[in-house]
Design an enzyme around this catalytic site. Structure first.
Site, PDB file in Angstrom:
ATOM      1  N   HIS A   1      -3.578  -4.946   0.627  1.00  0.00           N
ATOM      2  CA  HIS A   1      -2.968  -5.443   1.867  1.00  0.00           C
ATOM      3  C   HIS A   1      -2.893  -6.961   1.825  1.00  0.00           C
ATOM      4  O   HIS A   1      -3.774  -7.659   2.343  1.00  0.00           O
ATOM      5  CB  HIS A   1      -3.766  -4.959   3.074  1.00  0.00           C
ATOM      6  CG  HIS A   1      -3.532  -3.518   3.362  1.00  0.00           C
ATOM      7  ND1 HIS A   1      -2.499  -3.079   4.158  1.00  0.00           N
ATOM      8  CD2 HIS A   1      -4.148  -2.403   2.907  1.00  0.00           C
ATOM      9  CE1 HIS A   1      -2.507  -1.755   4.206  1.00  0.00           C
ATOM     10  NE2 HIS A   1      -3.501  -1.318   3.448  1.00  0.00           N
TER      11      HIS A   1
ATOM     12  N   CYS B   1       0.829  -1.210   0.000  1.00  0.00           N
ATOM     13  CA  CYS B   1       0.000   0.000   0.000  1.00  0.00           C
ATOM     14  C   CYS B   1       0.870   1.269   0.000  1.00  0.00           C
ATOM     15  O   CYS B   1       1.331   1.692  -1.052  1.00  0.00           O
ATOM     16  CB  CYS B   1      -0.972  -0.057   1.172  1.00  0.00           C
ATOM     17  SG  CYS B   1      -2.434   0.937   0.854  1.00  0.00           S
TER      18      CYS B   1
ATOM     19  N   GLU C   1      -1.158  -8.880   3.477  1.00  0.00           N
ATOM     20  CA  GLU C   1      -0.979  -9.527   4.794  1.00  0.00           C
ATOM     21  C   GLU C   1      -2.278 -10.088   5.378  1.00  0.00           C
ATOM     22  O   GLU C   1      -2.253 -11.054   6.137  1.00  0.00           O
ATOM     23  CB  GLU C   1      -0.328  -8.550   5.785  1.00  0.00           C
ATOM     24  CG  GLU C   1      -1.174  -7.367   6.261  1.00  0.00           C
ATOM     25  CD  GLU C   1      -1.098  -6.138   5.361  1.00  0.00           C
ATOM     26  OE1 GLU C   1      -0.878  -6.303   4.152  1.00  0.00           O
ATOM     27  OE2 GLU C   1      -1.289  -5.011   5.862  1.00  0.00           O
TER      28      GLU C   1
HETATM   29  N1  GLN Z   1      -2.000   6.632   2.770  1.00  0.00           N
HETATM   30  C1  GLN Z   1      -2.140   5.873   1.570  1.00  0.00           C
HETATM   31  C2  GLN Z   1      -3.528   5.977   0.979  1.00  0.00           C
HETATM   32  O1  GLN Z   1      -4.459   6.352   1.667  1.00  0.00           O
HETATM   33  C3  GLN Z   1      -1.784   4.420   1.828  1.00  0.00           C
HETATM   34  C4  GLN Z   1      -2.756   3.730   2.741  1.00  0.00           C
HETATM   35  C5  GLN Z   1      -2.234   2.465   3.351  1.00  0.00           C
HETATM   36  O2  GLN Z   1      -1.039   2.206   3.373  1.00  0.00           O
HETATM   37  N2  GLN Z   1      -3.118   1.668   3.899  1.00  0.00           N
HETATM   38  O3  GLN Z   1      -3.726   5.678  -0.152  1.00  0.00           O
END
Ligand code: GLN
Length: 545
Positions: free
Chosen positions: A519, A393, A521
């Protein structure tokens, strides 16, 4: 009366897990392990987590104070215990499985405004407690569960948890003794060199529970070494719980061994007796071998996790587990060093070259400017020095920023999250997000289908060209720059929403440079590591895929 009993026996049975003495005793692991035992005995089981705080969900809470926000397939931003349940029983949960005071009150107030309680004075008992009971029963009927294990967050005696415990008490009355069971998790600390396990905290906490009308059926007593016969006897007497129902939850080599720790003391039999269950033996299948793989290591692999919330490892708990699943799969213990990315910035405490001492570098999710330059340096260092890199992300987005700045010479390239007026907004707000101003539950959340381009490393990693993964973000790669960075050698190897967004990046020729917008994970399970984690740890350990 007869028919009533019969009818009730066909219903779902509820096991309520409460906690005493203090937080952090591993109620989540006790809940998950109990559910696992019952699942291995052939029952359809699921779990639910009650969080007595007033927030509607965990989405707006600080990960450093509260731990990771776990995302479900349906886009729930949940307490991290939901992740434990999924990892143990390998069943996807929905957001309904995480019940907070905020959610319950929202439902009650909405119903009141709709006139559903017309004429009545709306009260905690019965209206709020009814809403709690209905939320639990709805899950059990919707999912046709045989048994539901419900964990109540916090510690008995907290003001916030009272309506929930009251609802549990009422459920015992309404569903009957053979359909409800209470497990209370406590602690038997050792204070002196003599090593005597103290039982008084357990006694007090059981008294507290009784004061609100709940008599525990089972006590799960956390302790370092197995509970002594003497301590067990004493606890049994004072708490009025049979000795065989005082379970020693001593330290285990891994959390996945806890179901065996419980089972070795006849826990399943005790539960089966009390709940009149027909089956009381677990068919372990490959679970024991999986659990053992978390302590039978042939070597280790050193991973630097460079992130923003490293002061509390629980902020990245699913990342930790996904790494350990991947390590266990190849017999390597993953030694993680949690590094605050801010330390690399402006001649900070750490020089970026310290990353040269690691077998792999992982950048997890994150929000906001602090520490982002340190992450960009780390992503660049991994690329330049051919060190396996996995970005998740934020770690995906900032790897693109690092590439744009250092390979494409796009000066000042950045994410508009970090620098709203950057002249090269290579990561930008998703168009759908521009009109959204509320913070709770408004990101791009939950599971989305992803098309993986064939012939890429991503296709090899996943062995498929279609996957589904969970998301939680507002920003994305800005495809105005697609040509430029592709020509410079960065391959965007997966996309979603009819190519509207890019999901995976890789650099051909690098040992392993791989980052994902989703994500990964949250999809990892013991014995079945998520594929990108598996490939990353293998690359780091130089084990063939
Ligand atoms: N801050 C970034 C976004 O909102 C990444 C979010 C994250 O890592 N969950 O896109």
């Amino acid at each position: 009366m007869q028919s009533k009993t019969k009818q009730r026996n066909a219903e779902c049975k509820f096991i309520f897990v409460t906690g005493g003495v203090m937080s952090g005793l591993g109620k989540g692991v006790t809940t998950s392990s109990t559910a696992k035992l019952l699942q291995l005995a052939g029952y359809k089981v699921s779990c639910a987590k009650i969080d007595p705080y007033v927030n509607y969900d965990a989405g707006t809470m600080n990960p450093v104070a509260h731990g990771e926000v776990f995302v479900t397939d349906d886009g729930g931003e949940c307490d991290m215990d939901i992740g434990n349940y999924e990892r143990f029983i390998d069943m996807p949960m929905t957001k309904d499985h995480n019940i907070t005071t905020g959610r319950v009150y929202m439902d009650v107030i909405k119903a009141e405004r709709e006139g559903k309680y017309l004429g009545q004075c709306v009260q905690i008992i019965p209206h709020v407690t009814d809403a709690i009971k209905n939320a639990l029963r709805k899950i059990s009927t919707d999912e046709q569960l045989d048994i539901m294990v419900v964990e109540c967050g916090g510690t008995v005696g907290d003001i916030e948890s009272l309506p929930f415990l009251e609802a549990f008490r009422q459920m015992e009355l309404e569903h009957g003794l053979s359909n409800t069971l209470f497990i209370h998790v406590t602690l038997a600390p050792v204070l002196d060199v003599v090593g005597e396990q103290k039982t008084k905290p357990t006694q007090h906490s059981v008294q507290e529970l009784r004061r609100i009308g709940i008599q525990p059926d089972l006590l799960a007593v956390r302790c370092k070494a197995p509970l002594s016969t003497e301590a067990r006897r004493k606890i049994s007497l004072f708490a009025s719980v049979e000795e065989k129902c005082v379970i020693s939850c001593h330290d285990a080599p891994s959390i996945y061994k806890v179901p065996e720790v419980l089972e070795s003391q006849g826990t399943l039999k005790a539960i089966a007796e009390r709940l009149s269950l027909g089956r009381s033996t677990s068919k372990w299948g490959n679970w024991k071998a999986i659990a053992d793989s978390f302590s039978n290591y042939k070597g280790s692999v050193k991973i630097a996790v460079v992130g923003k919330y490293v002061t509390l490892p629980d902020s990245y708990v699913s990342v930790y587990h996904a790494l350990s699943h991947a390590g266990a799969g190849i017999g390597r213990k993953v030694e993680i060093q949690w590094i605050d990315s801010e330390q690399f910035e402006n001649g900070g405490e750490k020089n970026i070259s310290t990353l040269g001492g690691f077998d792999g570098i992982l950048v997890p999710g994150g929000f906001g400017k602090r520490g982002s330059e340190g992450i960009i340096l780390a992503a660049n260092y991994a690329r330049k020095n051919d060190i396996p890199y996995l970005g998740i992300c934020f770690g995906f987005q900032l790897a693109i920023v690092a590439f744009a700045r250092n390979v494409c010479n796009l000066s000042g390239a950045n994410s508009t999250e970090l620098e709203p007026h950057t002249k090269n907004p290579i990561i930008d707000f998703m168009p759908e997000q521009r009109t959204i101003h509320d913070m709770g539950g408004t990101m791009r959340l939950g599971s989305h289908e992803i098309s993986v381009s064939s012939g890429t490393r991503a296709a090899k990693v996943y062995g498929s060209t279609l996957i589904k993964r969970r998301h939680r973000h507002r920003y994305e790669f800005n495809q105005h720059y697609l040509d430029l960075i592709s020509k410079a050698g960065l391959v965007l190897s997966a996309h979603s929403d009819s190519r509207k967004r890019m999901e995976i990046l890789e650099i051909p020729g690098h040992r392993f440079y791989f980052a994902v917008q989703y994500h990964a994970e949250f999809s990892s399970r013991p014995g079945r590591p998520e594929e990108s984690f598996d490939a990353f740890v293998r690359a780091a350990a130089r084990v063939k895929i």
